[in-house]
Structure formats: structure tokens, C-alpha cells
Design an enzyme around this catalytic site. Structure first.
Site, PDB file in Angstrom:
ATOM      1  N   LYS A 192       0.830  -1.187   0.000  1.00  0.00           N
ATOM      2  CA  LYS A 192       0.000   0.000   0.000  1.00  0.00           C
ATOM      3  C   LYS A 192       0.878   1.255   0.000  1.00  0.00           C
ATOM      4  O   LYS A 192       1.930   1.291   0.650  1.00  0.00           O
ATOM      5  CB  LYS A 192      -0.910   0.008   1.232  1.00  0.00           C
ATOM      6  CG  LYS A 192      -1.862  -1.178   1.306  1.00  0.00           C
ATOM      7  CD  LYS A 192      -2.932  -1.103   0.240  1.00  0.00           C
ATOM      8  CE  LYS A 192      -3.944  -2.230   0.391  1.00  0.00           C
ATOM      9  NZ  LYS A 192      -5.075  -2.097  -0.541  1.00  0.00           N
ATOM     10  N   HIS A 323     -10.336  -8.620  -7.639  1.00  0.00           N
ATOM     11  CA  HIS A 323     -10.071  -8.131  -6.286  1.00  0.00           C
ATOM     12  C   HIS A 323     -10.592  -9.081  -5.218  1.00  0.00           C
ATOM     13  O   HIS A 323     -11.734  -9.528  -5.259  1.00  0.00           O
ATOM     14  CB  HIS A 323     -10.751  -6.764  -6.117  1.00  0.00           C
ATOM     15  CG  HIS A 323     -10.788  -6.274  -4.711  1.00  0.00           C
ATOM     16  ND1 HIS A 323     -11.940  -6.295  -3.940  1.00  0.00           N
ATOM     17  CD2 HIS A 323      -9.810  -5.771  -3.913  1.00  0.00           C
ATOM     18  CE1 HIS A 323     -11.673  -5.796  -2.748  1.00  0.00           C
ATOM     19  NE2 HIS A 323     -10.393  -5.484  -2.697  1.00  0.00           N
TER      20      HIS A 323
END
Length: 393
Positions: A192, A323
Site C-alpha cells: 500500500k 479483487h
């Protein structure tokens, strides 16, 4: 736990001789999965969300008059789980008496049952759990893994890990997690980004690249937290790292911004996970806004809708990287013609008795019929509400 039982007669379509079976029983379960550690990404650091502490699941279990069974699920993070369950409960009776093979027609019927709340978002995510269960039932009845029923292009799919690279995790631990994932056979690492201090993102990314080496596939995910100028600057700064993609650099609905960014960078742009319909994904496709499209079957209405989107994506020569929910998406990715990726998350493992096999950078399609999953006793213990319709054999 609140338990509700409801039996509804249903005016299903008039059956012809091809109708050999009918749905006779449905059970819905609202299950809340607690996360061991609160999870934070850039949305938390920018103050838009609180750390995630749990994931709400909607499970659907079906049975037919002939004794065939199927299981499916949808999910919601942070909020929306009770709403999905409530909508699924409202429309449950619409399935009774239906031929479970008529999946496309059933999807349309369920969408019209809740037409006033639209064809995207929470209502469609509730339908997704039914749709997945119907596909699972169909594959189980055929004695085939779902990927094989759909027509697999491969028996394994490249996989990458996300759960080890969240922003709440100290950099040192991210490095150890990345090394462990690669050592355990996972093929790529995603971390991230989106820190308020952009230099910290670059320091973190530099450390990961040095740890995993130049040849390891590496991705980053900004979770929609950059504006257009920041995305351009960060995209240019990250070109040197040889990333597989930059994910969600902009707001999920900014198709034009993503398109301009994709045209200006060598690094591929990936997005789509937050969209809640095929129509919303079409906006990305027609604007040439993504090199890698990342649909989430539970979010866009299930497998029936995912297959429509996959056909559009293939026609436009897009890469595919679904996802989350690897238990579903492994099968769908295996059936996509262009070599895809699937996302590895170990969060859902307490819910299922089975485990997926990973080796040599790839996740392997199981030989078990259907999705190949059954619920654990722990999943039953985490159940907060149930609803039944029809009568079990």
C-alpha cells in the site's frame, strides 16, 4: 443470534420438459469475521475511514428437490453487511420453485424484485451471493471444479500477496512478510502507498524492491487517495521500480483522469475493485482508463455479471486481476483467455475447511467440484443472523 424461518410459495415460470429440478430450500447467514489486527490503508491516513476490524459476509446455501446443493457468498467491509442480509431476506422467496440451471434468468428476476433500489451497490451485492451459490451448485452437479465448467484456459493462475503490505504494518515487518510470501510460493508482492508524506512511500517502496530483488513482480496500491497532479508526480517517480501496476491512483469513478494517467506512464494502471456494476466498469473500458481491470464478483452482482465484464475486457485486450475473494476469483481468472493475476488474502481461511494450493508463483485450481469450499464450525459460531425459506429434504 437471531433465527428467522419463512416459507414462501413462488409463482415460478411455467416449466417445460427440460426443467428437471427446482430450488426447494434456502438458508441465509450473516457472518462477521473478526480481523486479528486492525487494518489501515491510505483511506485511514487521510481520515476518510477508520481502521478495519471485521468483514461482514452474506452466505447463501441452496438445496433442490433432487438433493443438489450450492453455496455462495458476498461481503462488505466496515459497513453494509446487515443491509445486504436484509435485502437478500426480502427477495429469498423469489427463488423457490425456480430451475437452478436458469441462472441468467434468475439474476434478472432478482434484480427486478428490488428494481427500486437500483442495479448497483448493496442490492446487487446481495444478489451476488445467490448467483455464486447457483454457479457452485451447477458445477457440483456436473462433478467439475467451477473453472472447468466455465472452460478453463489454465489450471493455475499467477498470484500476488496484499495482506502483508498494509500501511499499518511497520516497514521492517512488510519486508519480512514479502520475503516470507515469496518463499511460500506466492508470485508477487503488492504494498500500500498513499502516505501523506509522499517521500515515505518512496522510501518504503525502495526498501521492498531491494529486499525482494529486481525480478520479483511488485505492485503498489494508493486506494484512490491521490489527486491528478499527485498521481502524475508519484507515477513518474515510481517508473524506475519496474512495477507490474499502480493501483487505484485516483478516485474510482474518475475514468478520464485514469485514462490520462495511463496514457502518460509506462507503468500500467489498474483499477475497478470499488465499482459495483458492469455498467460502471464499461466507463473505464470505453475511456481506455485501465491497463489492468480489477472487478470483484461479489461487488458487481456475482459470476453471471463477472462473465459479461470479462468478455468486454477480453475484447479490449485488457489484463485481469480480480479483487479479494480468491476462493471465487481463482476459478474466474482461470477461465480468462489472457494470462491474469489473482489476489492472495489469507483473511478468509477461518471460514472454510479447505485450503488453496500455492507453488511456483501460482495458485492452483482445486479438483473439488464447484468452488470447493465448505463452512467451518467457526464460521457457524460467528453467525449473527439466519433466515430460511422453503423446506429442506
Amino acid at each position: 443470534m437471531v433465527t428467522m424461518t419463512h416459507t414462501t410459495t413462488n409463482a415460478a415460470h411455467v416449466a417445460g420438459e427440460a426443467t428437471l429440478d427446482r430450488i426447494s430450500w434456502i438458508r441465509l447467514s450473516s457472518v462477521t469475521l473478526p480481523l486479528t489486527t486492525p487494518v489501515s490503508d491510505a483511506k485511514v491516513l487521510t481520515g476518510r475511514q477508520k481502521p478495519m476490524t471485521e468483514v461482514a459476509f452474506l452466505f447463501v446455501e441452496l438445496e433442490t428437490e433432487q438433493g443438489h446443493e450450492g453455496i455462495g457468498f458476498s461481503y462488505s467491509k466496515r459497513a453494509g453487511g446487515p443491509g445486504q442480509f436484509a435485502h437478500a431476506r426480502e427477495i429469498a422467496g423469489s427463488l423457490l420453485g425456480e430451475d437452478p440451471s436458469d441462472i441468467g434468468r434468475i439474476w434478472t428476476k432478482l434484480a427486478w424484485a428490488g428494481a427500486s433500489v437500483g442495479r448497483s451497490g448493496l442490492a446487487i451485492q446481495a444478489i451476488a451471493a445467490y448467483d455464486v451459490a447457483l454457479w457452485d451448485l451447477k458445477a457440483r452437479r456436473a462433478g467439475l471444479p467451477l473453472a472447468k465448467l466455465l472452460g478453463a484456459h489454465r489450471d493455475s493462475v499467477r498470484c500476488y500477496n496484499t495482506s502483508g503490505g498494509f500501511l499499518h504494518t511497520p516497514t521492517g515487518q512488510v519486508l519480512d512478510n514479502a520475503a516470507a510470501s515469496l518463499a511460500n510460493g506466492i508470485g508477487g508482492i503488492k504494498i500500500k502507498v498513499g502516505n501523506p508524506d509522499h517521500k515515505e512511500d518512496l522510501r518504503r517502496l525502495t526498501a521492498v524492491r531491494e529486499r525482494v530483488g529486481d525480478d520479483a513482480p511488485l505492485m503498489v496500491d494508493a486506494n484512490q487517495q491521490w489527486d491528478r497532479p499527485t498521481a502524475r508526480r508519484m507515477g513518474r517517480a515510481m517508473e524506475e521500480f519496474g512495477l507490474v501496476w499502480i493501483e487505484e491512483p485516483l478516485d474510482a469513478y474518475d475514468a478520464q483522469g485514469h485514462a490520462a494517467l495511463a496514457a502518460s506512464l509506462d507503468t500500467p494502471i489498474a483499477t475497478g475493485e470499488m465499482l459495483a456494476s458492469v455498467a460502471e466498469h464499461w466507463e473505464l473500458i470505453r475511456h481506455h482508463a485501465a491497463d489492468v481491470i480489477q472487478p470483484d464478483a461479489p461487488r458487481i452482482g456475482g459470476i453471471t455479471q463477472f462473465l459479461k465484464l470479462a468478455a468486454l475486457a477480453e475484447h479490449h485486450h485488457l489484463q485481469l486481476a480480480p479483487h479479494f475473494a480468491m476462493e471465487i476469483h481463482l476459478h474466474l481468472a482461470a477461465a480468462y483467455p489472457i494470462e491474469p493475476w489473482v489476489e492472495h488474502f489469507d483473511w478468509l481461511e477461518p471460514l472454510f475447511n479447505e485450503r488453496l494450493t500455492i507453488s511456483d508463483g501460482r495458485m492452483h485450481v482445486p479438483s473439488r467440484p464447484g468452488l470447493g469450499i465448505t463452512l467451518t464450525d467457526q464460521a457457524r459460531a460467528w453467525t449473527r443472523a439466519t433466515h430460511e425459506a422453503g423446506k429442506r429434504r
